[in-house]
Design an enzyme around this catalytic site. Structure first.
Site, short mmCIF file in Angstrom:
data_model
loop_
_atom_site.label_atom_id
_atom_site.label_comp_id
_atom_site.label_asym_id
_atom_site.label_seq_id
_atom_site.Cartn_x
_atom_site.Cartn_y
_atom_site.Cartn_z
N ASP A 26 0.83 -1.22 0.00
CA ASP A 26 0.00 0.00 0.00
C ASP A 26 0.86 1.26 0.00
OD1 ASP A 26 0.95 -0.15 2.62
OD2 ASP A 26 -1.01 0.00 3.58
N GLU A 27 2.17 1.11 0.29
CA GLU A 27 3.03 2.30 0.38
C GLU A 27 3.18 3.02 -0.96
OE1 GLU A 27 6.46 2.40 2.77
OE2 GLU A 27 5.86 0.70 4.01
N TYR A 69 12.05 2.89 -0.81
CA TYR A 69 11.44 1.55 -0.86
C TYR A 69 10.14 1.61 -1.65
CZ TYR A 69 8.28 -2.18 0.66
OH TYR A 69 7.36 -3.19 0.69
N LYS A 110 9.11 -0.14 -5.27
CA LYS A 110 7.96 -1.04 -5.45
C LYS A 110 6.99 -0.47 -6.49
CE LYS A 110 7.03 -4.34 -3.47
NZ LYS A 110 7.36 -5.78 -3.73
P1 NAD Z 1 11.27 -9.92 3.76
O1 NAD Z 1 12.32 -8.85 3.71
O2 NAD Z 1 10.95 -10.54 5.06
O3 NAD Z 1 11.67 -11.10 2.77
C1 NAD Z 1 12.18 -10.87 1.48
C2 NAD Z 1 12.72 -12.18 0.95
O4 NAD Z 1 13.20 -11.96 -0.38
C3 NAD Z 1 13.91 -12.73 1.76
O5 NAD Z 1 13.77 -14.11 1.95
C4 NAD Z 1 15.11 -12.42 0.88
O6 NAD Z 1 16.17 -13.34 1.05
C5 NAD Z 1 14.49 -12.52 -0.50
N1 NAD Z 1 15.23 -11.74 -1.51
C6 NAD Z 1 15.65 -10.46 -1.40
N2 NAD Z 1 16.27 -10.09 -2.55
C7 NAD Z 1 16.21 -11.16 -3.38
C8 NAD Z 1 16.66 -11.40 -4.71
N3 NAD Z 1 17.30 -10.44 -5.40
N4 NAD Z 1 16.41 -12.59 -5.27
C9 NAD Z 1 15.78 -13.57 -4.58
N5 NAD Z 1 15.35 -13.41 -3.32
C10 NAD Z 1 15.56 -12.22 -2.73
O7 NAD Z 1 9.98 -9.26 3.10
P2 NAD Z 1 8.44 -9.54 3.41
O8 NAD Z 1 7.99 -8.66 4.51
O9 NAD Z 1 8.20 -10.99 3.48
O10 NAD Z 1 7.77 -8.96 2.07
C11 NAD Z 1 7.55 -9.82 0.95
C12 NAD Z 1 6.92 -9.00 -0.15
O11 NAD Z 1 5.69 -8.44 0.29
C13 NAD Z 1 7.79 -7.80 -0.58
O12 NAD Z 1 7.71 -7.69 -1.97
C14 NAD Z 1 7.15 -6.62 0.09
O13 NAD Z 1 7.34 -5.46 -0.67
C15 NAD Z 1 5.70 -7.03 0.11
N6 NAD Z 1 4.89 -6.47 1.19
C16 NAD Z 1 5.30 -6.56 2.48
C17 NAD Z 1 4.49 -6.05 3.49
C18 NAD Z 1 4.88 -6.17 4.95
O14 NAD Z 1 4.21 -5.59 5.81
N7 NAD Z 1 5.92 -6.91 5.30
C19 NAD Z 1 3.28 -5.44 3.18
C20 NAD Z 1 2.88 -5.38 1.84
C21 NAD Z 1 3.70 -5.90 0.86
#
Ligand code: NAD
Length: 344
Positions: free
Chosen positions: A133-134, A158, A162
């Site tokens: 949502d950001e 960030y 995205k």
């Molecule tokens: P996270 O940082 O916990 O996990 C990210 C994962 O991606 C890790 O396992 C990392 O090793 C892997 N990774 C990073 N770069 C990589 C690359 N180049 N190639 C392969 N793997 C790679 O993130 P999260 O909180 O689990 O978020 C997952 C997705 O959901 C992200 O795209 C994030 O933008 C989105 N998102 C997160 C939230 C939240 O609140 N955490 C909310 C909305 C959307």
């Protein structure tokens, strides 16, 4: 078979575990294992032939093409990202590398693979981008929540990375016809979240007797969603979503950061009392605000609810209690996660 990227991170690991708890369909899981990726999140799948783990980068076009050719997944779900706003503010380049260039290369590999498919396999193929949502930027107080047609106005590196990725995903559909789907989700919370993010950071700092730093006045509003509700939404969008469409995901559970931190302290006072006067709340300190800190995020999830029938199953209060309890019961997991970051 489906291809999940970033499946050793917080949301990706929850998704992999939830998927394999419900389905016999295997997953190939491509994860670079950055500081945020943790194999311990998936140790319950050790020896399970339905989970194939590949350590690698989504920006490695050769590797991704090999995986697609070998496993012939019917869908790609991209969770892989650099995800922490504070890190993006300090050093944004890796965010561009993974969140923009990595997504571009993943899309290109997906397109080449999809172009070679025929008939039903081709029409059923999906690329699902997990977004945030950001990308919509900061919502003024009292304004109605963001819908899918609101414009993107990202305010930190960030969110900008995205947003760029989401535009590339959209363009792959409009230009080449790649059947893409995008979810824009609210703040997630739950098990396996790396302890730099608000909730696990506060829980682990409180237990360690450290200060609980609140950015600015702590009145920044966030819309909170339990990670398992997000995983349900992703499964539904994959199964029922219309290619080219985007879906906001949120549970209408806005809380300000200070309220969340105080609630965590009260739960810890109850579940794991401290001898310090004033309980855990006495550890709260206000620190300088984050640069470019958005005041409010909130998404209107009525589209995914009315079109796909998705509903959040967790209330914020029960989800938070369950989450605090999970971290209290997983001290060894916290040690592993923290030592991974310290060793990088
Ligand atoms: P996270 O940082 O916990 O996990 C990210 C994962 O991606 C890790 O396992 C990392 O090793 C892997 N990774 C990073 N770069 C990589 C690359 N180049 N190639 C392969 N793997 C790679 O993130 P999260 O909180 O689990 O978020 C997952 C997705 O959901 C992200 O795209 C994030 O933008 C989105 N998102 C997160 C939230 C939240 O609140 N955490 C909310 C909305 C959307």
């Amino acid at each position: 078979m489906i291809l999940v990227t970033g499946g050793a991170g917080f949301i990706g690991a929850n998704f992999v575990l939830e998927w394999l708890a419900r389905s016999e369909e295997p997953i190939v899981n491509l994860d670079k294992l950055t500081y945020a990726g943790n194999r311990a999140n998936l140790e319950s799948l050790d020896g399970d032939a339905r989970h194939i783990f590949v350590q690698g980068d989504i920006a490695d076009a050769v590797l991704v093409s090999e995986i697609l050719a070998r496993y012939q997944p019917r869908a790609i779900l991209n969770f892989a990202a650099e995800s922490h706003v504070d890190r993006a503010i300090l050093a944004g380049e890796q965010f561009i590398q993974t969140n923009v260039l990595g997504v571009f290369r993943l899309l290109e590999a997906a397109r080449a693979h999809w172009t070679g498919l025929q008939g039903q396999e081709k029409s059923a193929f999906r690329f699902l981008q997990i977004s945030t949502d950001e990308v919509y930027g900061s919502l003024p107080p009292g304004a109605v929540a963001f819908t899918e047609s609101d414009r993107y106005e990202p305010n930190n590196p960030y969110a900008a990375s995205k947003a760029a990725a989401d535009h590339l995903v959209r363009a792959s559909c409009r230009t080449y016809g790649l059947p893409v789907l995008t979810t824009n989700c609210a703040n997630n919370y739950g098990p396996y979240q790396y302890p730099e993010k608000l909730m696990p950071h506060m829980i682990t700092s409180a237990l360690a007797g450290n200060p609980l730093p609140v950015y600015g006045d702590g009145r920044q509003l966030r819309d909170w969603l339990h990670v398992k509700d997000h995983c349900d939404a992703i499964r539904m969008v994959l199964a029922l979503g219309v290619p080219g469409e985007t879906y906001n995901v949120g549970a209408n559970a806005e809380r300000c950061n200070l309220e969340v931190i105080r609630s965590i302290c009260l739960l810890l006072d109850h579940m794991h009392p401290t001898s310090r006067a004033g309980g855990y709340s006495a550890q709260i300190v206000h620190v300088a605000d984050r640069l470019g800190h958005d005041r409010r995020y909130s998404v209107d999830a009525s589209k995914i609810m009315s079109k796909l029938g998705w509903r959040a199953r967790h209330s914020f209060d029960s989800g938070l209690r369950e989450t605090v309890s999970w971290y209290l019961n997983h001290a060894a997991w916290i040690d592993v996660a923290q030592s991974r970051a310290a060793s990088r």
